[in-house]
Design a protein around this motif. Structure first.
Motif, PDB file in Angstrom:
ATOM      1  N   ASP A  63      -4.963 -10.875 -13.515  1.00 49.40           N
ATOM      2  CA  ASP A  63      -5.114 -11.458 -12.169  1.00 49.40           C
ATOM      3  C   ASP A  63      -3.769 -11.691 -11.485  1.00 49.40           C
ATOM      4  N   ASN A  64      -2.694 -11.131 -12.050  1.00 47.97           N
ATOM      5  CA  ASN A  64      -1.374 -11.281 -11.430  1.00 47.97           C
ATOM      6  C   ASN A  64      -1.010  -9.969 -10.726  1.00 47.97           C
ATOM      7  N   PRO A  65      -1.277  -9.885  -9.404  1.00 47.66           N
ATOM      8  CA  PRO A  65      -1.208  -8.591  -8.709  1.00 47.66           C
ATOM      9  C   PRO A  65       0.186  -7.971  -8.632  1.00 47.66           C
ATOM     10  N   LEU A  66       0.193  -6.680  -8.310  1.00 42.32           N
ATOM     11  CA  LEU A  66       1.441  -5.914  -8.257  1.00 42.32           C
ATOM     12  C   LEU A  66       1.914  -5.796  -6.806  1.00 42.32           C
ATOM     13  N   ILE A  67       3.217  -5.676  -6.619  1.00 38.98           N
ATOM     14  CA  ILE A  67       3.737  -5.427  -5.270  1.00 38.98           C
ATOM     15  C   ILE A  67       3.766  -3.913  -5.046  1.00 38.98           C
ATOM     16  N   VAL A  68       3.266  -3.488  -3.878  1.00 37.44           N
ATOM     17  CA  VAL A  68       3.249  -2.064  -3.541  1.00 37.44           C
ATOM     18  C   VAL A  68       4.500  -1.752  -2.729  1.00 37.44           C
ATOM     19  N   HIS A  69       5.235  -0.734  -3.174  1.00 35.10           N
ATOM     20  CA  HIS A  69       6.483  -0.348  -2.508  1.00 35.10           C
ATOM     21  C   HIS A  69       6.248   0.858  -1.607  1.00 35.10           C
ATOM     22  N   VAL A 101       2.375 -10.462   2.266  1.00 31.40           N
ATOM     23  CA  VAL A 101       0.989 -10.438   1.782  1.00 31.40           C
ATOM     24  C   VAL A 101       0.084 -10.345   3.006  1.00 31.40           C
ATOM     25  N   VAL A 102      -0.721  -9.275   3.030  1.00 30.20           N
ATOM     26  CA  VAL A 102      -1.640  -9.031   4.165  1.00 30.20           C
ATOM     27  C   VAL A 102      -2.996  -8.590   3.615  1.00 30.20           C
ATOM     28  N   LYS A 103      -3.977  -8.408   4.503  1.00 28.29           N
ATOM     29  CA  LYS A 103      -5.293  -7.945   4.063  1.00 28.29           C
ATOM     30  C   LYS A 103      -5.160  -6.512   3.531  1.00 28.29           C
ATOM     31  N   ALA A 104      -5.757  -6.247   2.373  1.00 31.85           N
ATOM     32  CA  ALA A 104      -5.613  -4.919   1.747  1.00 31.85           C
ATOM     33  C   ALA A 104      -6.583  -3.910   2.363  1.00 31.85           C
ATOM     34  N   LYS A 105      -6.167  -2.640   2.439  1.00 31.94           N
ATOM     35  CA  LYS A 105      -7.078  -1.561   2.831  1.00 31.94           C
ATOM     36  C   LYS A 105      -8.048  -1.308   1.671  1.00 31.94           C
ATOM     37  N   GLY A 115      -7.731  -8.172  -8.033  1.00 29.70           N
ATOM     38  CA  GLY A 115      -9.059  -8.604  -7.601  1.00 29.70           C
ATOM     39  C   GLY A 115      -9.058  -9.337  -6.250  1.00 29.70           C
ATOM     40  N   LEU A 116      -7.890  -9.531  -5.650  1.00 30.87           N
ATOM     41  CA  LEU A 116      -7.831 -10.246  -4.363  1.00 30.87           C
ATOM     42  C   LEU A 116      -8.133  -9.291  -3.202  1.00 30.87           C
ATOM     43  N   ARG A 117      -8.440  -9.874  -2.035  1.00 35.24           N
ATOM     44  CA  ARG A 117      -8.661  -9.042  -0.838  1.00 35.24           C
ATOM     45  C   ARG A 117      -7.342  -8.753  -0.133  1.00 35.24           C
ATOM     46  N   THR A 118      -6.291  -9.406  -0.590  1.00 34.21           N
ATOM     47  CA  THR A 118      -4.981  -9.200   0.032  1.00 34.21           C
ATOM     48  C   THR A 118      -4.103  -8.324  -0.857  1.00 34.21           C
TER      49      THR A 118
END
Ligand code: AMP
Ligand code: MG
Length: 351
Positions: A63-69, A101-105, A115-118
């Motif tokens: 549950d620890n999300p990744l940063i997208v580059h 952090v923004v809403k994910a596509k 698992g987050l929406r962001t």
């Protein structure tokens, strides 16, 4: 087998090496690469299996999300919804050590977002990283290149120690410029979820108002950023934060009979004063140059583990500007172990 691509000096094979690394990313492999902050361990953000592998290799909680580059605004907009009012600001601030952090596509796998929406994303200010993303043709999901809970790698030597034989390639370009991870800023309410070298003052200047300091909230049942609830950045040896007048530390140590039993980590000035009463010192640089302290912090935490002493003591730094991020990392490294000149040094020895 892990391919090591040496790009430490401007080499004629640079383009070829980055092309090979990009081929690996495109075919679902894992590449450790430099950014201006710390090294990252990356995979195509659209390849769920490859991203799952990153969690496995790092031992990272799911549950620890990744940063997208990303390497362009166009690519960023294929990953998340950037509010129109922030688009121009980000075009100006990127590339740089600012993650938003923004809403994910819909197309971003849940593995990446934990698992987050962001979704968290940023454009790194490093020519090798940018070239790698461009040539891969896909955004690269990349958390910091460390085994979970350990200090992040700020040079390839340490990245190799963590990941040799576990990833497909490691790009070695020497030590990273900044040395601590990016600032994570949630755009919906302009909250800093993790402090970094992009300071609250930078947010105020670029976004027109002061950010909220969400990372500082204590005792919340659901932390705003999953990464906040995990222990982080710790060397294997215990390390204690010294709170108090650093000038008094040598006499406190001598009085308590603890001379020679620990490694001291601190500014050049304090190291000079601590040399005679510690088992050794790890010099973080000039106290008046906090960027130097940030640059050297993780490599010093890692170096502590190869020292003979049983524990470390680390100095506190001024908590303004990048100092906020420095102290955030130091507190996590110490896992709340500290001692003060008021409470005395005995507690520390018993601990
Ligand atoms: P690392 O890449 O290892 O430096 O860690 C990434 C940091 O970004 C962690 O603290 C995560 O919790 C945080 N992060 C990533 N995605 C999100 C998100 N969607 N919402 C909040 N925090 C996030
Ligand atoms: Mg990390």
């Amino acid at each position: 087998m892990t391919m090591v691509l040496n790009l430490r000096s401007a080499s004629r094979t640079k383009t070829r090496s980055i092309r090979s690394a990009a081929d690996i990313i495109r075919s679902g492999g894992i590449v450790v690469f430099p950014t201006e902050t710390v090294y990252g361990i990356g995979a195509s953000a659209f390849n769920e299996d490859a991203c799952r592998k990153i969690y496995r290799i790092k031992g990272r909680a799911p549950d620890n999300p990744l940063i997208v580059h990303v390497s362009s605004m166009k690519m960023a907009k294929s990953v998340g919804d950037i509010p129109a009012r922030y688009s121009r600001i980000l075009s100006h601030e990127w590339p740089g050590p600012l993650t938003v952090v923004v809403k994910a596509k819909e197309s971003v796998p849940k593995t990446v977002t934990g698992g987050l929406r962001t979704v968290a994303m940023r454009m790194p200010d490093n020519s090798i990283a940018l070239e790698l993303i461009k040539r891969s043709g896909v955004p690269i999901a990349a958390p910091s290149a460390n085994i979970s809970k350990r200090p992040s790698s700020t040079d390839a030597t340490n990245a190799k120690r963590y990941f040799m034989g576990k990833v497909d390639a490691i790009i070695d370009s020497g030590s990273t410029e900044i040395g601590i991870e990016s600032t994570v800023l949630r755009l919906s309410d302009l909250s800093i979820l993790r402090p970094g070298s992009y300071t609250p003052e930078h947010v105020r200047e670029a976004f027109g108002r002061w950010p909220k300091m969400a990372f500082a909230s204590k005792g919340v049942s659901r932390p705003p950023s999953p990464g906040m609830k995990y222990r982080h950045y710790s060397p294997e040896k215990p390390i204690y934060l010294f709170i108090g007048d650093i000038g008094r530390l040598p006499s406190i140590i001598k009085r308590s009979g603890s001379s020679g039993k620990f490694t001291f980590i601190g500014s050049k000035e304090s190291c000079a004063a601590m040399k005679s009463c510690s088992a050794g010192v790890l010099d973080l640089g000039n106290r008046s140059r906090p960027h130097e302290i940030a640059h050297n912090l993780f490599s010093a935490l890692i170096a502590l583990d190869s020292k003979k002493s049983k524990f470390g003591i680390i100095e506190s730094f001024d908590e303004s500007g990048i100092g906020i991020a420095i102290m955030n990392r130091i507190r996590k490294a110490c896992s709340n172990k500290y001692f003060s000149d008021e409470k005395g040094f005995c507690n520390l020895i018993e601990g």
